[in-house]
Design a protein around this motif. Sequence first.
Motif, PDB file in Angstrom:
ATOM      1  N   MET A   1       7.798  19.163 -20.289  1.00  0.00           N
ATOM      2  CA  MET A   1       6.625  18.856 -19.503  1.00  0.00           C
ATOM      3  C   MET A   1       7.047  18.627 -18.052  1.00  0.00           C
ATOM      4  N   LYS A   2       6.508  19.408 -17.130  1.00  0.00           N
ATOM      5  CA  LYS A   2       6.888  19.294 -15.725  1.00  0.00           C
ATOM      6  C   LYS A   2       6.124  18.161 -15.050  1.00  0.00           C
ATOM      7  N   LYS A   3       6.866  17.417 -14.221  1.00  0.00           N
ATOM      8  CA  LYS A   3       6.343  16.202 -13.595  1.00  0.00           C
ATOM      9  C   LYS A   3       6.415  16.272 -12.083  1.00  0.00           C
ATOM     10  N   ALA A   4       5.375  15.724 -11.448  1.00  0.00           N
ATOM     11  CA  ALA A   4       5.360  15.583  -9.993  1.00  0.00           C
ATOM     12  C   ALA A   4       5.228  14.107  -9.642  1.00  0.00           C
ATOM     13  N   LEU A   5       5.707  13.769  -8.470  1.00  0.00           N
ATOM     14  CA  LEU A   5       5.537  12.442  -7.886  1.00  0.00           C
ATOM     15  C   LEU A   5       4.732  12.606  -6.612  1.00  0.00           C
ATOM     16  N   ILE A   6       3.645  11.857  -6.504  1.00  0.00           N
ATOM     17  CA  ILE A   6       2.867  11.822  -5.262  1.00  0.00           C
ATOM     18  C   ILE A   6       2.854  10.378  -4.781  1.00  0.00           C
ATOM     19  N   ILE A   7       3.333  10.170  -3.560  1.00  0.00           N
ATOM     20  CA  ILE A   7       3.272   8.854  -2.926  1.00  0.00           C
ATOM     21  C   ILE A   7       2.395   8.995  -1.693  1.00  0.00           C
ATOM     22  N   THR A   8       1.333   8.202  -1.652  1.00  0.00           N
ATOM     23  CA  THR A   8       0.343   8.329  -0.593  1.00  0.00           C
ATOM     24  C   THR A   8       0.592   7.379   0.574  1.00  0.00           C
ATOM     25  N   ASP A   9       0.633   7.951   1.758  1.00  0.00           N
ATOM     26  CA  ASP A   9       0.395   7.280   3.036  1.00  0.00           C
ATOM     27  C   ASP A   9       1.296   6.098   3.377  1.00  0.00           C
ATOM     28  N   ILE A  10       2.585   6.187   3.064  1.00  0.00           N
ATOM     29  CA  ILE A  10       3.517   5.138   3.481  1.00  0.00           C
ATOM     30  C   ILE A  10       3.922   5.482   4.919  1.00  0.00           C
ATOM     31  N   GLN A  11       3.152   4.949   5.851  1.00  0.00           N
ATOM     32  CA  GLN A  11       3.332   5.302   7.255  1.00  0.00           C
ATOM     33  C   GLN A  11       3.230   4.060   8.119  1.00  0.00           C
ATOM     34  N   SER A  12       3.934   4.084   9.251  1.00  0.00           N
ATOM     35  CA  SER A  12       4.086   2.893  10.086  1.00  0.00           C
ATOM     36  C   SER A  12       2.758   2.333  10.579  1.00  0.00           C
ATOM     37  N   ASP A  13       1.769   3.182  10.805  1.00  0.00           N
ATOM     38  CA  ASP A  13       0.494   2.691  11.305  1.00  0.00           C
ATOM     39  C   ASP A  13      -0.390   2.094  10.210  1.00  0.00           C
ATOM     40  N   PHE A  14       0.076   2.078   8.964  1.00  0.00           N
ATOM     41  CA  PHE A  14      -0.713   1.526   7.866  1.00  0.00           C
ATOM     42  C   PHE A  14      -0.108   0.274   7.245  1.00  0.00           C
ATOM     43  N   LEU A  15       1.140  -0.050   7.531  1.00  0.00           N
ATOM     44  CA  LEU A  15       1.818  -1.084   6.763  1.00  0.00           C
ATOM     45  C   LEU A  15       1.222  -2.472   6.917  1.00  0.00           C
ATOM     46  N   GLY A  16       1.145  -2.989   8.126  1.00  0.00           N
ATOM     47  CA  GLY A  16       0.618  -4.338   8.323  1.00  0.00           C
ATOM     48  C   GLY A  16       1.308  -5.332   7.406  1.00  0.00           C
ATOM     49  N   ASN A  17       0.508  -6.055   6.604  1.00  0.00           N
ATOM     50  CA  ASN A  17       1.063  -7.063   5.692  1.00  0.00           C
ATOM     51  C   ASN A  17       1.668  -6.454   4.427  1.00  0.00           C
ATOM     52  N   MET A  18       1.746  -5.134   4.385  1.00  0.00           N
ATOM     53  CA  MET A  18       2.311  -4.452   3.213  1.00  0.00           C
ATOM     54  C   MET A  18       3.673  -3.845   3.522  1.00  0.00           C
ATOM     55  N   ASP A  19       4.396  -4.407   4.472  1.00  0.00           N
ATOM     56  CA  ASP A  19       5.656  -3.803   4.893  1.00  0.00           C
ATOM     57  C   ASP A  19       6.702  -3.774   3.780  1.00  0.00           C
ATOM     58  N   TYR A  20       6.527  -4.562   2.733  1.00  0.00           N
ATOM     59  CA  TYR A  20       7.450  -4.565   1.596  1.00  0.00           C
ATOM     60  C   TYR A  20       7.428  -3.241   0.825  1.00  0.00           C
ATOM     61  N   ILE A  21       6.317  -2.504   0.890  1.00  0.00           N
ATOM     62  CA  ILE A  21       6.157  -1.325   0.047  1.00  0.00           C
ATOM     63  C   ILE A  21       7.033  -0.155   0.505  1.00  0.00           C
ATOM     64  N   TYR A  22       7.279  -0.069   1.809  1.00  0.00           N
ATOM     65  CA  TYR A  22       8.105   1.030   2.313  1.00  0.00           C
ATOM     66  C   TYR A  22       9.503   1.034   1.702  1.00  0.00           C
ATOM     67  N   PRO A  23      10.274  -0.080   1.764  1.00  0.00           N
ATOM     68  CA  PRO A  23      11.621  -0.025   1.169  1.00  0.00           C
ATOM     69  C   PRO A  23      11.593   0.173  -0.342  1.00  0.00           C
ATOM     70  N   LEU A  24      10.568  -0.335  -1.028  1.00  0.00           N
ATOM     71  CA  LEU A  24      10.475  -0.117  -2.472  1.00  0.00           C
ATOM     72  C   LEU A  24      10.299   1.366  -2.782  1.00  0.00           C
ATOM     73  N   CYS A  25       9.405   2.013  -2.047  1.00  0.00           N
ATOM     74  CA  CYS A  25       9.157   3.443  -2.280  1.00  0.00           C
ATOM     75  C   CYS A  25      10.371   4.286  -1.908  1.00  0.00           C
ATOM     76  N   GLN A  26      11.020   3.954  -0.786  1.00  0.00           N
ATOM     77  CA  GLN A  26      12.192   4.728  -0.374  1.00  0.00           C
ATOM     78  C   GLN A  26      13.326   4.563  -1.372  1.00  0.00           C
ATOM     79  N   LYS A  27      13.515   3.339  -1.856  1.00  0.00           N
ATOM     80  CA  LYS A  27      14.559   3.078  -2.847  1.00  0.00           C
ATOM     81  C   LYS A  27      14.282   3.886  -4.127  1.00  0.00           C
ATOM     82  N   TYR A  28      13.020   3.930  -4.558  1.00  0.00           N
ATOM     83  CA  TYR A  28      12.668   4.706  -5.748  1.00  0.00           C
ATOM     84  C   TYR A  28      12.904   6.196  -5.525  1.00  0.00           C
ATOM     85  N   LEU A  29      12.506   6.694  -4.362  1.00  0.00           N
ATOM     86  CA  LEU A  29      12.745   8.104  -4.033  1.00  0.00           C
ATOM     87  C   LEU A  29      14.234   8.431  -4.070  1.00  0.00           C
ATOM     88  N   ASP A  30      15.045   7.559  -3.469  1.00  0.00           N
ATOM     89  CA  ASP A  30      16.496   7.782  -3.442  1.00  0.00           C
ATOM     90  C   ASP A  30      17.078   7.809  -4.850  1.00  0.00           C
TER      91      ASP A  30
END
Length: 154
Positions: A1-30
């Motif tokens: 079964m082929k799988k895709a990963l879609i991560i939406t809109d982790i961008q500097s102009d959206f983070l605000g109080n959610m700045d923790y999500i960027y390193p979590l997503c990057q770590k998962y991608l890596d």
Amino acid sequence: MKKALIITDIQSDFLGNMDYIYPLCQKYLDKAGDSYDLVILTHWKHEENENENTLLLQHKKATVIEKRGYSALTDEVKQLLQENNIETVHLGGIDSDMAVMATMYSLLDAGYKVQVLEGLLASYSTRNWESTTIMRFVLGDDNVLQVGGDRVWM
């Protein structure tokens, strides 16, 4: 079964109080990005960032898709999913109660199996728990995966 990963809109102009999500997503991608048949990162273009690249995530396999609405299931993404014979899509990103949920419903309507990576979700409205509860109700417990929420060390 082929799988895709879609991560939406982790961008500097959206983070605000959610700045923790960027390193979590990057770590998962890596760590896990290479295990996917297709990796898609969306970049929501809007009036204030029209001529800027505010996307923060990167991966060698990633295709970056610009979008102008909530759902990441654009015509370009539909084509990529079809060309790569994708059956299952993993979702994460910002904003769990808007973009991620809209993408989830669009993918379900299009016939894909959808699984949400709970540790890679964030919400501006601090409604992440409620959003995840709805996703769990719609998708079932087995499709809300406890993945990606490891401790962030900078």
